[in-house]
Design a protein around this motif. Structure first.
Motif, mmCIF file in Angstrom:
data_model
loop_
_atom_site.group_PDB
_atom_site.id
_atom_site.type_symbol
_atom_site.label_atom_id
_atom_site.label_comp_id
_atom_site.label_asym_id
_atom_site.label_seq_id
_atom_site.Cartn_x
_atom_site.Cartn_y
_atom_site.Cartn_z
ATOM 1 N N GLN A 5 0.818 -1.199 0.000
ATOM 2 C CA GLN A 5 0.000 0.000 0.000
ATOM 3 C C GLN A 5 0.858 1.258 0.000
ATOM 4 O OE1 GLN A 5 -2.942 0.012 3.075
ATOM 5 N NE2 GLN A 5 -4.317 -1.284 1.876
ATOM 6 N N HIS A 6 2.076 1.138 0.468
ATOM 7 C CA HIS A 6 2.969 2.282 0.425
ATOM 8 C C HIS A 6 3.358 2.615 -1.001
ATOM 9 C CE1 HIS A 6 4.138 3.779 4.364
ATOM 10 N NE2 HIS A 6 3.769 2.596 4.800
ATOM 11 N N GLY A 7 3.436 1.602 -1.846
ATOM 12 C CA GLY A 7 3.794 1.833 -3.241
ATOM 13 C C GLY A 7 5.028 2.681 -3.358
ATOM 14 N N THR A 8 4.892 3.819 -4.037
ATOM 15 C CA THR A 8 6.042 4.669 -4.297
ATOM 16 C C THR A 8 6.403 5.548 -3.111
ATOM 17 O OG1 THR A 8 4.651 6.402 -5.214
ATOM 18 C CG2 THR A 8 5.521 4.748 -6.739
ATOM 19 N N ASN A 9 5.700 5.413 -2.004
ATOM 20 C CA ASN A 9 5.995 6.240 -0.844
ATOM 21 C C ASN A 9 6.895 5.540 0.164
ATOM 22 O OD1 ASN A 9 4.422 8.545 -1.572
ATOM 23 N ND2 ASN A 9 2.661 7.219 -1.286
ATOM 24 N N LEU A 28 14.682 14.613 0.794
ATOM 25 C CA LEU A 28 14.909 13.856 -0.443
ATOM 26 C C LEU A 28 13.611 13.717 -1.222
ATOM 27 C CD1 LEU A 28 16.722 12.272 -2.349
ATOM 28 C CD2 LEU A 28 16.337 10.255 -0.915
ATOM 29 N N SER A 29 12.536 13.422 -0.539
ATOM 30 C CA SER A 29 11.225 13.345 -1.189
ATOM 31 C C SER A 29 10.890 14.675 -1.869
ATOM 32 C CB SER A 29 10.153 12.988 -0.152
ATOM 33 O OG SER A 29 8.884 12.959 -0.741
ATOM 34 N N GLY A 30 11.187 15.765 -1.196
ATOM 35 C CA GLY A 30 10.945 17.091 -1.774
ATOM 36 C C GLY A 30 11.798 17.348 -3.007
ATOM 37 N N ALA A 31 13.044 16.907 -2.989
ATOM 38 C CA ALA A 31 13.926 17.089 -4.150
ATOM 39 C C ALA A 31 13.408 16.301 -5.354
ATOM 40 C CB ALA A 31 15.356 16.663 -3.813
ATOM 41 N N ILE A 32 12.923 15.095 -5.112
ATOM 42 C CA ILE A 32 12.365 14.305 -6.210
ATOM 43 C C ILE A 32 11.126 14.986 -6.772
ATOM 44 C CG2 ILE A 32 11.288 12.098 -6.809
ATOM 45 C CD1 ILE A 32 13.166 10.815 -4.671
ATOM 46 N N GLN A 33 10.284 15.524 -5.896
ATOM 47 C CA GLN A 33 9.088 16.238 -6.361
ATOM 48 C C GLN A 33 9.484 17.480 -7.156
ATOM 49 O OE1 GLN A 33 5.843 15.092 -6.122
ATOM 50 N NE2 GLN A 33 5.606 16.693 -7.652
ATOM 51 N N HIS A 34 10.521 18.194 -6.740
ATOM 52 C CA HIS A 34 11.004 19.357 -7.503
ATOM 53 C C HIS A 34 11.460 18.928 -8.899
ATOM 54 C CE1 HIS A 34 11.749 21.659 -3.562
ATOM 55 N NE2 HIS A 34 10.687 22.144 -4.155
ATOM 56 N N TYR A 35 12.103 17.779 -8.985
ATOM 57 C CA TYR A 35 12.521 17.244 -10.286
ATOM 58 C C TYR A 35 11.303 17.021 -11.177
ATOM 59 C CZ TYR A 35 14.249 13.862 -13.716
ATOM 60 O OH TYR A 35 14.544 13.190 -14.876
ATOM 61 N N PHE A 36 10.278 16.354 -10.638
ATOM 62 C CA PHE A 36 9.058 16.116 -11.414
ATOM 63 C C PHE A 36 8.418 17.434 -11.844
ATOM 64 C CE2 PHE A 36 8.281 11.904 -8.967
ATOM 65 C CZ PHE A 36 9.033 11.186 -9.882
ATOM 66 N N ASP A 37 8.313 18.377 -10.922
ATOM 67 C CA ASP A 37 7.701 19.673 -11.235
ATOM 68 C C ASP A 37 8.500 20.427 -12.294
ATOM 69 O OD1 ASP A 37 5.753 19.108 -9.339
ATOM 70 O OD2 ASP A 37 6.646 20.389 -7.789
ATOM 71 N N TYR A 77 23.811 14.822 -0.793
ATOM 72 C CA TYR A 77 23.353 15.821 0.165
ATOM 73 C C TYR A 77 24.540 16.671 0.582
ATOM 74 C CZ TYR A 77 20.989 17.813 4.220
ATOM 75 O OH TYR A 77 20.431 18.679 5.125
ATOM 76 N N ASP A 78 24.421 17.986 0.419
ATOM 77 C CA ASP A 78 25.544 18.880 0.691
ATOM 78 C C ASP A 78 25.469 19.551 2.059
ATOM 79 O OD1 ASP A 78 23.601 20.830 0.425
ATOM 80 O OD2 ASP A 78 24.418 21.694 -1.413
ATOM 81 N N GLY A 79 24.608 19.048 2.913
ATOM 82 C CA GLY A 79 24.448 19.651 4.231
ATOM 83 C C GLY A 79 23.222 20.532 4.325
ATOM 84 N N SER A 80 22.689 20.952 3.172
ATOM 85 C CA SER A 80 21.467 21.758 3.189
ATOM 86 C C SER A 80 20.444 21.289 2.158
ATOM 87 C CB SER A 80 21.790 23.244 2.971
ATOM 88 O OG SER A 80 22.412 23.421 1.722
ATOM 89 N N ASP A 81 20.888 20.711 1.045
ATOM 90 C CA ASP A 81 19.973 20.289 -0.012
ATOM 91 C C ASP A 81 20.419 18.982 -0.646
ATOM 92 O OD1 ASP A 81 18.195 22.627 -0.158
ATOM 93 O OD2 ASP A 81 19.970 23.697 -0.880
ATOM 94 N N TRP A 82 19.444 18.196 -1.100
ATOM 95 C CA TRP A 82 19.730 17.038 -1.941
ATOM 96 C C TRP A 82 19.812 17.535 -3.371
ATOM 97 C CZ3 TRP A 82 21.008 12.270 -0.405
ATOM 98 C CH2 TRP A 82 20.698 11.897 0.902
ATOM 99 N N ARG A 83 20.895 17.201 -4.063
ATOM 100 C CA ARG A 83 21.085 17.644 -5.447
ATOM 101 C C ARG A 83 21.352 16.426 -6.325
ATOM 102 N NH1 ARG A 83 23.053 23.055 -5.441
ATOM 103 N NH2 ARG A 83 22.402 23.136 -7.606
ATOM 104 N N ILE A 84 20.814 16.456 -7.536
ATOM 105 C CA ILE A 84 21.094 15.391 -8.500
ATOM 106 C C ILE A 84 22.488 15.643 -9.062
ATOM 107 C CG2 ILE A 84 20.426 14.341 -10.693
ATOM 108 C CD1 ILE A 84 17.527 15.305 -10.069
#
Length: 181
Positions: free
Chosen positions: A36-40, A64-73, A162-169
Protein backbone atom coordinates in the motif's frame (compact mmCIF):
# COMPACT_ATOMS: atom_id res chain seq x y z
CA UNK A 1 15.81 -7.78 3.91
CA UNK A 2 17.54 -8.93 7.07
CA UNK A 3 17.52 -6.20 9.70
CA UNK A 4 16.67 -3.53 7.15
CA UNK A 5 13.43 -1.66 7.40
CA UNK A 6 11.33 0.49 5.13
CA UNK A 7 10.69 4.19 5.59
CA UNK A 8 7.38 5.76 4.64
CA UNK A 9 8.40 9.04 2.99
CA UNK A 10 4.87 10.32 3.48
CA UNK A 11 4.91 10.04 7.27
CA UNK A 12 8.67 9.32 7.75
CA UNK A 13 8.06 6.43 10.13
CA UNK A 14 9.97 3.20 9.83
CA UNK A 15 8.31 -0.17 9.72
CA UNK A 16 9.57 -3.69 9.31
CA UNK A 17 9.14 -5.01 5.77
CA UNK A 18 7.18 -8.00 6.99
CA UNK A 19 4.40 -5.93 8.42
CA UNK A 20 4.79 -4.31 11.84
CA UNK A 21 2.97 -1.00 11.80
CA UNK A 22 4.87 2.22 12.34
CA UNK A 23 2.38 3.76 14.75
CA UNK A 24 2.52 7.10 12.93
CA UNK A 25 -0.46 9.09 14.18
CA UNK A 26 -0.86 11.16 10.99
CA UNK A 27 -0.10 8.37 8.52
CA UNK A 28 -3.12 6.88 6.76
CA UNK A 29 -1.24 3.98 5.21
CA UNK A 30 -1.70 0.48 6.58
CA UNK A 31 1.93 -0.44 7.29
CA UNK A 32 1.01 -4.07 7.76
CA UNK A 33 0.58 -4.11 3.98
CA UNK A 34 3.83 -2.67 2.54
CA UNK A 35 2.45 -2.73 -1.00
CA UNK A 36 0.00 0.00 0.00
CA UNK A 37 2.97 2.28 0.43
CA UNK A 38 3.79 1.83 -3.24
CA UNK A 39 6.04 4.67 -4.30
CA UNK A 40 5.99 6.24 -0.84
CA UNK A 41 8.26 3.62 0.74
CA UNK A 42 12.03 3.56 0.63
CA UNK A 43 14.48 1.02 1.98
CA UNK A 44 16.28 2.25 5.06
CA UNK A 45 19.81 0.80 5.28
CA UNK A 46 20.01 1.06 9.05
CA UNK A 47 18.95 -1.77 11.38
CA UNK A 48 15.64 -1.35 13.16
CA UNK A 49 16.13 0.11 16.65
CA UNK A 50 12.67 0.68 18.00
CA UNK A 51 9.93 1.93 15.74
CA UNK A 52 10.84 5.57 15.20
CA UNK A 53 13.51 7.38 13.21
CA UNK A 54 15.76 9.96 14.76
CA UNK A 55 14.72 13.53 13.81
CA UNK A 56 17.74 14.07 11.52
CA UNK A 57 16.94 10.94 9.49
CA UNK A 58 13.28 11.95 9.29
CA UNK A 59 14.26 15.35 7.91
CA UNK A 60 16.68 13.84 5.36
CA UNK A 61 13.90 11.53 4.14
CA UNK A 62 11.45 14.41 3.78
CA UNK A 63 14.07 16.59 2.07
CA UNK A 64 14.91 13.86 -0.44
CA UNK A 65 11.22 13.34 -1.19
CA UNK A 66 10.94 17.09 -1.77
CA UNK A 67 13.93 17.09 -4.15
CA UNK A 68 12.37 14.31 -6.21
CA UNK A 69 9.09 16.24 -6.36
CA UNK A 70 11.00 19.36 -7.50
CA UNK A 71 12.52 17.24 -10.29
CA UNK A 72 9.06 16.12 -11.41
CA UNK A 73 7.70 19.67 -11.23
CA UNK A 74 10.67 21.10 -13.14
CA UNK A 75 10.14 18.64 -16.00
CA UNK A 76 6.37 19.06 -16.23
CA UNK A 77 6.55 22.85 -16.08
CA UNK A 78 9.87 23.23 -17.94
CA UNK A 79 10.92 25.37 -15.01
CA UNK A 80 14.61 26.16 -15.46
CA UNK A 81 14.93 27.80 -12.02
CA UNK A 82 13.60 24.70 -10.31
CA UNK A 83 15.80 22.53 -12.54
CA UNK A 84 18.88 24.52 -11.51
CA UNK A 85 17.91 24.16 -7.85
CA UNK A 86 17.63 20.36 -7.97
CA UNK A 87 20.64 19.58 -10.22
CA UNK A 88 24.20 20.14 -9.08
CA UNK A 89 25.91 22.61 -11.50
CA UNK A 90 28.40 19.90 -12.52
CA UNK A 91 25.79 17.17 -13.00
CA UNK A 92 25.98 14.91 -16.02
CA UNK A 93 23.16 13.27 -17.95
CA UNK A 94 23.77 9.88 -19.49
CA UNK A 95 21.97 7.92 -22.19
CA UNK A 96 22.91 4.60 -23.76
CA UNK A 97 19.74 3.82 -25.77
CA UNK A 98 21.44 3.64 -29.17
CA UNK A 99 24.22 1.30 -28.06
CA UNK A 100 26.65 4.12 -27.35
CA UNK A 101 27.07 6.19 -24.23
CA UNK A 102 26.08 9.83 -24.63
CA UNK A 103 27.00 12.28 -21.86
CA UNK A 104 25.62 15.80 -21.67
CA UNK A 105 26.38 18.43 -19.04
CA UNK A 106 23.43 19.97 -17.23
CA UNK A 107 23.87 23.15 -19.31
CA UNK A 108 22.80 21.23 -22.43
CA UNK A 109 19.74 19.90 -20.62
CA UNK A 110 18.88 23.41 -19.46
CA UNK A 111 18.93 24.49 -23.12
CA UNK A 112 16.62 21.59 -24.07
CA UNK A 113 14.19 22.61 -21.33
CA UNK A 114 14.35 26.25 -22.47
CA UNK A 115 13.47 25.35 -26.07
CA UNK A 116 10.61 22.92 -25.56
CA UNK A 117 7.05 23.81 -24.62
CA UNK A 118 6.16 22.56 -21.18
CA UNK A 119 3.86 19.56 -20.94
CA UNK A 120 1.78 21.68 -18.56
CA UNK A 121 1.26 24.42 -21.17
CA UNK A 122 0.11 21.79 -23.67
CA UNK A 123 -2.23 20.15 -21.13
CA UNK A 124 -0.28 16.92 -21.61
CA UNK A 125 -1.02 14.14 -19.13
CA UNK A 126 1.23 14.17 -16.11
CA UNK A 127 2.80 10.86 -15.18
CA UNK A 128 5.55 10.80 -12.60
CA UNK A 129 6.21 8.10 -10.09
CA UNK A 130 8.97 7.07 -7.73
CA UNK A 131 9.67 3.37 -8.27
CA UNK A 132 12.27 3.03 -5.50
CA UNK A 133 14.84 4.93 -3.51
CA UNK A 134 18.03 3.43 -2.09
CA UNK A 135 19.73 5.37 0.69
CA UNK A 136 23.41 4.60 0.17
CA UNK A 137 24.40 6.69 3.18
CA UNK A 138 23.14 9.74 5.03
CA UNK A 139 24.56 11.91 2.22
CA UNK A 140 23.92 9.84 -0.92
CA UNK A 141 20.90 8.15 -2.48
CA UNK A 142 19.73 6.71 -5.77
CA UNK A 143 16.16 6.98 -7.07
CA UNK A 144 14.52 5.17 -9.96
CA UNK A 145 11.61 7.18 -11.34
CA UNK A 146 9.12 7.02 -14.19
CA UNK A 147 8.25 10.26 -15.95
CA UNK A 148 6.27 11.21 -19.03
CA UNK A 149 7.27 14.20 -21.15
CA UNK A 150 4.68 14.88 -23.85
CA UNK A 151 4.34 11.60 -25.76
CA UNK A 152 7.46 9.94 -24.31
CA UNK A 153 7.77 7.76 -21.23
CA UNK A 154 11.16 7.55 -19.54
CA UNK A 155 12.82 5.63 -16.75
CA UNK A 156 15.42 7.72 -14.96
CA UNK A 157 18.02 6.73 -12.41
CA UNK A 158 18.84 9.81 -10.37
CA UNK A 159 21.94 9.90 -8.20
CA UNK A 160 21.57 12.35 -5.31
CA UNK A 161 24.16 13.83 -2.97
CA UNK A 162 23.35 15.82 0.16
CA UNK A 163 25.54 18.88 0.69
CA UNK A 164 24.45 19.65 4.23
CA UNK A 165 21.47 21.76 3.19
CA UNK A 166 19.97 20.29 -0.01
CA UNK A 167 19.73 17.04 -1.94
CA UNK A 168 21.09 17.64 -5.45
CA UNK A 169 21.09 15.39 -8.50
CA UNK A 170 24.72 14.78 -9.44
CA UNK A 171 24.02 12.34 -12.28
CA UNK A 172 21.07 11.11 -14.29
CA UNK A 173 20.92 7.99 -16.45
CA UNK A 174 17.78 7.90 -18.56
CA UNK A 175 16.09 5.44 -20.88
CA UNK A 176 13.27 6.13 -23.34
CA UNK A 177 10.77 3.35 -22.62
CA UNK A 178 8.16 4.17 -25.24
CA UNK A 179 6.53 6.78 -27.40
CA UNK A 180 2.81 7.01 -26.68
CA UNK A 181 0.42 7.53 -29.58
Amino acid sequence: WGDACVVCIRCTHRFVQLGIGCGGVDCTIDHSRPKQHGTNAVLCPRPVRGMTMDPAAMQLSADLSGAIQHYFDALYQCDRVLLAAVFHPSAGLFDADDGRIVVDPIACYDDTIRRRPSPRSCAAPREDKVLWVDMLSSTSATAKVHVRIHDRRFLDHLMFAYDGSDWRIVAKLWHLVEVVE
